[in-house]
Design an enzyme around this catalytic site. Structure first.
Site, PDB file in Angstrom:
ATOM      1  N   SER A  42       0.856  -1.169   0.022  1.00 40.50           N
ATOM      2  CA  SER A  42       0.134  -0.055  -0.086  1.00 40.50           C
ATOM      3  C   SER A  42       0.933   1.223   0.090  1.00 40.50           C
ATOM      4  O   SER A  42       1.876   1.356   0.830  1.00 40.50           O
ATOM      5  CB  SER A  42      -0.896  -0.131   1.240  1.00 40.50           C
ATOM      6  N   ASP A  95      -2.781   4.650  -3.958  1.00 37.09           N
ATOM      7  CA  ASP A  95      -4.047   5.224  -3.604  1.00 37.09           C
ATOM      8  C   ASP A  95      -3.900   6.841  -4.262  1.00 37.09           C
ATOM      9  O   ASP A  95      -5.104   7.488  -4.014  1.00 37.09           O
ATOM     10  CB  ASP A  95      -4.254   5.467  -2.031  1.00 37.09           C
ATOM     11  N   LYS A 147      -9.879   5.915   3.498  1.00 36.86           N
ATOM     12  CA  LYS A 147      -8.269   5.935   3.557  1.00 36.86           C
ATOM     13  C   LYS A 147      -7.653   4.546   3.294  1.00 36.86           C
ATOM     14  O   LYS A 147      -8.110   3.959   2.172  1.00 36.86           O
ATOM     15  CB  LYS A 147      -7.919   6.350   5.134  1.00 36.86           C
ATOM     16  N   LYS A 148      -6.776   3.964   4.185  1.00 31.71           N
ATOM     17  CA  LYS A 148      -6.010   2.759   3.967  1.00 31.71           C
ATOM     18  C   LYS A 148      -6.820   1.670   3.883  1.00 31.71           C
ATOM     19  O   LYS A 148      -6.770   0.806   3.106  1.00 31.71           O
ATOM     20  CB  LYS A 148      -4.818   2.737   4.878  1.00 31.71           C
ATOM     21  N   ASP A 177      -6.399  -1.392  11.870  1.00 30.46           N
ATOM     22  CA  ASP A 177      -5.613  -2.666  11.901  1.00 30.46           C
ATOM     23  C   ASP A 177      -6.230  -3.063  13.093  1.00 30.46           C
ATOM     24  O   ASP A 177      -6.348  -4.169  13.326  1.00 30.46           O
ATOM     25  CB  ASP A 177      -4.199  -2.380  11.825  1.00 30.46           C
TER      26      ASP A 177
END
Length: 1043
Positions: free
Chosen positions: A280, A316, A508-509, A742
């Site tokens: 990522s 991204d 986001k991520k 996470d």
């Protein structure tokens, strides 16, 4: 099992039955006596004799044993009616011995084969038969409990091939992993000290509550509230550490099970499951493409079956710079990957490999290694030049094409409308690819549909699906390196940038990772996923195999993910800001491995795809009672259950968070891939204890090549609208709603009953970079702490966890959400020493023996606990101290700011935005730690700076008041000064960070220190004005006396 022949009638010349030794053959082939201490002599026992009235089945019992010196009778008589031995036709044929009449009881006596030189085979002192020498002279070999002899020039006994030595050897089922307990000499005292300190804390706090300070009740209330919270926080942090464990893997057993020729796998192809790697990245400026390319190269070169590996990168930011850098990296990988395989290179990140110290030729056996290394080093240097030159290349290319397009448009306008039309022509400044087409992602000059947060989805297969059979290089492929005996295939590599449009929350991520999950399910559908940040590369090429040992072992179907520790490079030798964080990774995480498993920490994690989809484990337990002491098995659905069923498919649960996921989107190919991934992720059913296994050889089918409809479907599932009216981000995939997605994602899996495992390898599995600048480090901690506050105020709070979460695991997750709030009490407690010195009072009325005794006992037990924790975790004492220092620095700055921001978000709905942590490599070769000394002012510096200045001023004021006092209170002064020095000692790294290089303090630090000092002085004069000798105010007499 015993190896027995049917009972037969035999007769001797005297009619007496022979003496028989009863024995059995074990599963390993060893022959053992049924009664070693009391053998039965049939002729001497009237009960068992021929004249006995009681019939006995043991009479004339025959035992067949291989002809070894341990059991071969001295008088052998061949018998054509003897059945063949159970182990084949090897060696001399087994014979049935008849003992002489009236033979006495033999006990453990041993018969020996006839040998002309028998005396030579006897040991000189004991007169015992020398088995080793006899086997050597007869060219015999021992198996386990047997011996056999190989005829000269023949590898196999008998013309029919027979069996090999392995038939005499035991082949037990081998586990792939084993659990190594901490030595009881360390763990037992550690647990005992936890209990002892808990008792001392209870006694101390009860004594403090029962003995207030009437002279300064405000100080007493502040201190006792803080101390109660610190005790609660210590319990939350300490109790989950009561059961630390270590684990070990067996890579040899993994290879034997999955990559060794067998009846189900005659060609020895790999039967291991597939793995999809996720990289990522979001910003090509803060995350340089060269760093990302090195990470990608280390993945492509990892030691895992090429046809089972796939690598995906999520850009991204939609940057053309990252796209072209990855294309250059794939071209360089065609040389780098075979070079690593040929010479067994470690690490397989080219930048780290060429910059590491030491002799590169160590343990290298090939004669052409030096030549190959010199050539690949030159190729890598040229590769770096091309990557570093890409920004300028893209800009010059785009400017040239835009200029040409502008000239063409003006020419057309002049032909149609004259000079006035030419002036109205405006050409959009586009970003152009190398093939002369518009880049569909973000342009250098942002414009509608081509800006960050507003661009089309991009998916490019840069390296196709490899063949199932190895492909060896030829001389025409590379004239500088010989790859004739090296597999030159590359794994599948895909570049992806998900679609982004205005008006959508892209999460986001977490949103980017979910897009990768969907796209990879369409293209490769590896049953396991390993995600890494762009700056975390594979340092140990065997790490993936070690993680797979846990997934493929017995009980591995209940494991949702394998978390590897994070290790960092480029950290200053003193680790001033505790960047290595070894107390967490080697202490807390190792301890959680003894419970339900470690947290997911965002990178270096091997996921089970089926668990990531939100399904429940095949088997789970629930824990009830005050401490979860009552365990019950949860009824589960049949294995392989996947979405698409009716309401009866749901578990009989009252909790909606444990329901089966149903809404995966409109893609049929994605839904069909789910049961396939579940089946391929099962362990091998090679043992009765392996539940929910798959047959051997089920994964030998080659992966089909990609076609246009498949790629088009993958593009469709990364569109920004695909997640509408689905469960992505709420129940499926990475969970949305927190900047620390996470921890939340791992918590959801544990809440469903899954387990996780912490994989500590001898050689670090992954390595990455960490910010060594104080400002960057505090902003990183701020983001983590803010995510924890969001967790506390959300439905992911461990207070609301299901019964499937173990009690101590629940406490660990509670600590994750609660620890930032400790900053409020920590800041107050850091000001208490200064307030004591200013006021002349202390938190207790007098420093009596009881208080000092409790303080000593609590400090000693804490020190001993820390030493034992250092012992079982393997961390250094200096690392533990650095962690304590930065705990106070971060607690008084970033953690407090996180609490404020979290409350603003919850109460006022104010969203929090964070800047991406810079991962740029330091280009200053003269000082690789130059960034350590850069001072970048931030508001996070204010609280710890105020604490330092106030405590320093308080020491001088307290000392002055005590010296000039009529009745000096030295004990209170010493108490206040001691705790002030305790605070300042923890703030020492922060003070060094403010000083910058060579002690040059920035001007703003002096300004803030002066303002704080003046403010404190004026505030104290207002609160407690000075008095003269008569006790009147200083304004009436004009004199001032310090008390």
């Amino acid at each position: 099992m015993g190896s027995r022949s049917p009972p037969k009638k035999t007769a001797t010349s005297s009619g007496r039955p022979p003496t028989v030794k009863f024995a059995r053959r074990t599963s390993s082939g060893r022959v053992t006596s049924l009664s070693r201490d009391d053998e039965i002599e049939l002729g001497l026992s009237g009960e068992y004799g021929s004249n006995s009235d009681h019939h006995n089945d043991y009479v004339n019992y025959t035992v067949l044993m291989p002809p070894t010196p341990d059991n071969q009778p001295s008088d052998m008589k061949p018998d054509d009616h003897i059945p063949p031995p159970p182990y084949g036709k090897r060696g001399a044929p087994p014979a049935r011995g008849e003992m002489a009449q009236g033979a006495a009881k033999l006990g453990r006596t041993m018969s020996v084969m006839k040998n002309n030189n028998k005396s030579i085979l006897l040991r000189s002192q004991t007169q015992d038969f020398d088995h080793n020498r006899w086997l050597f002279e007869t060219k015999g070999t021992y198996g386990i409990g047997n011996a056999f002899w190989t005829p000269e020039g023949v590898d196999e006994y008998g013309e029919d091939g027979g069996v090999s030595m392995e038939d005499f050897m035991d082949k037990p089922w081998k586990p792939l992993t084993r659990k190594i307990s901490i030595p009881p000499g360390i763990l037992s005292p550690y647990r005992l000290l936890v209990v002892v300190r808990l008792v001392f804390l209870t006694l101390f706090l009860s004594w403090r509550i029962r003995n207030p300070n009437p002279d300064a009740m405000w100080l007493w209330w502040m201190s006792i509230i803080c101390e109660l919270w610190f005790a609660f926080s210590w319990i939350l942090d300490q109790l989950p550490k009561l059961n630390p464990i270590n684990r070990a893997t067996d890579l040899k057993a993994l290879k034997e099970k999955f990559e060794t020729p067998s009846p189900s796998n005659p060609h020895g192809r790999s039967d291991l499951p597939g793995v999809d790697f996720f990289i990522s990245t979001a910003d090509a400026e803060k995350e340089p493409p060269l760093v990302t390319a090195n990470t990608m190269l280390s993945i492509l070169a990892t030691d895992y079956p090429v046809e089972k590996l796939a690598c995906y990168i999520s850009d991204d930011g939609g940057s053309l710079l990252t796209f072209e850098a990855m294309a250059e990296a794939v071209a360089f990988a065609e040389q780098w990957v075979p070079f690593c395989r040929k010479h067994d290179i470690e690490p397989r990140n080219p930048d780290s490999y060429f910059t590491q110290k030491g002799d590169p030729t160590k343990n290298k056996k090939r004669q052409d290694f030096v030549k190959d290394r010199r050539w690949i080093k030159r190729e890598y240097d040229e590769f770096k030049v091309r990557i570093n030159g890409l920004p300028d290349t893209i800009r010059r290319r785009s400017d040239a094409i835009n200029k040409r397009e502008e000239i063409r448009e003006k020419k057309i306008a002049r032909e149609k409308g004259g000079n006035e039309a030419v002036e109205a022509v405006k050409v959009v400044k586009a970003t152009w690819m190398a093939d002369g087409t518009h880049w569909p992602g973000t342009w250098l000059a942002p414009s509608p549909d081509h800006a960050k947060g507003d661009h089309a989805g991009i998916l490019q297969v840069m390296s196709k699906v490899p063949d199932s059979d190895p492909q060896y290089g030829g001389p025409e492929e590379n004239k500088y390196m010989d790859f004739s005996d090296v597999d030159v295939r590359l794994p599948l590599f895909v570049y992806m940038s998900r679609e982004k449009r205005k008006g959508y929350d892209h999460n986001k991520k977490a949103g980017a990772m979910n897009a990768l999950v969907r796209a990879s399910a369409i293209l490769s559908n590896g049953p396991f996923i390993l995600n890494v940040d762009c700056d975390h590369y594979i340092y140990n090429s065997q790490a993936l195999r070690e993680g797979m040992c846990f997934m493929m072992d017995r009980g591995g179907d209940r494991i949702c993910y394998i978390q590897f520790p994070q290790r960092f490079e480029g950290i200053d030798p003193s680790d001033r800001y505790a960047n290595h964080n070894t107390v967490f990774f080697d202490g807390n995480m190792r301890a959680l491995d003894g419970l339900q498993g470690p947290f997911y920490v965002g990178t270096g994690c091997l996921f089970r795809r089926y668990a990531l989809y939100g399904f429940n484990p095949p088997r789970a337990n629930e824990y009830h009672g005050l401490y979860g002491q009552h365990k019950t098995r949860v009824p589960q659905l049949s294995a392989g259950q996947h979405p698409g069923g009716d309401e009866h498919d749901r578990l009989p649960e009252l909790r909606p968070d444990l329901d089966m996921p149903k809404k995966f989107g409109s893609s049929t190919m994605l839904a069909e891939s789910i049961p396939v991934a579940e089946f391929q992720g099962r362990p091998l059913a090679d043992h009765p204890a392996v539940m929910n296994g798959r047959p051997a050889g089920a994964l030998l089918v080659p992966r089909p090549p990609l076609d246009a409809p498949t790629v088009a479907e993958a593009v469709a599932v990364i569109s920004c609208w695909y997640e509408d009216k689905t469960e992505w981000g709420t129940r499926v995939g990475w969970i949305y709603g927190s900047v620390t997605e996470d921890v939340v994602t791992g918590y959801r899996m544990h809440n469903r009953g899954w387990r996780s495992v912490y994989c500590l390898t001898k050689r670090d599995a992954f390595r990455g970079t960490a910010p060594i600048n104080l400002t960057d480090r505090l902003h990183q901690v701020l983001r983590w702490a803010t995510g924890s506050v969001e967790i506390f105020f959300s439905k992911n709070n461990a207070f609301l966890a299901s019964p499937r979460l173990k009690f101590l695991q629940r406490m660990a997750y509670l600590n994750v959400g609660i620890y930032p709030f400790t900053s409020v009490f920590l800041i107050i407690y850091c000001f208490l020493p200064a307030l004591c010195l200013f006021s002349g009072h202390f938190i207790v009325q007098t420093l009596d023996v009881t208080f000092l005794t409790y303080l000593l006992l609590i400090s000693v037990t804490l020190t001993l606990l820390s030493l034992l924790e250092v012992k079982w975790s393997g961390i250094a004492l200096e690392e533990w101290w650095r962690n304590e220092q930065f705990w106070l620095i971060g607690g008084t700055s970033a953690h407090f700011a996180a609490v404020v921001q979290g409350l603003l978000k919850v109460l006022a709905g104010i969203e929090i935005s964070f800047t991406l942590t810079s991962k740029s490599a330091n280009e200053d070769e003269d000082d690789i730690y130059a960034d350590l000394y850069v001072v970048k002012w931030t508001s996070l510096f204010i609280p710890p700076l105020v604490i330092m200045v106030v405590n320093i001023i308080a020491i001088f004021i307290g000392f002055s008041k005590t010296v000039y006092s009529e009745i000096p209170q030295w004990s209170k002064l010493l108490g206040g000064v001691f705790f002030s020095f305790w605070v300042l000692a923890h703030m020492y790294p922060f003070a060094k960070g403010l000083m910058g290089r060579r002690g040059k303090v920035p001007t703003i630090v002096y300004v803030w220190s002066g303002l704080i000092a003046i403010t404190i002085s004026l505030l104290w004069i207002t609160i407690s004005p000075p008095t003269d000798s008569n006790g009147s105010g200083s304004q009436s007499s004009g004199t001032m006396q310090l008390r």
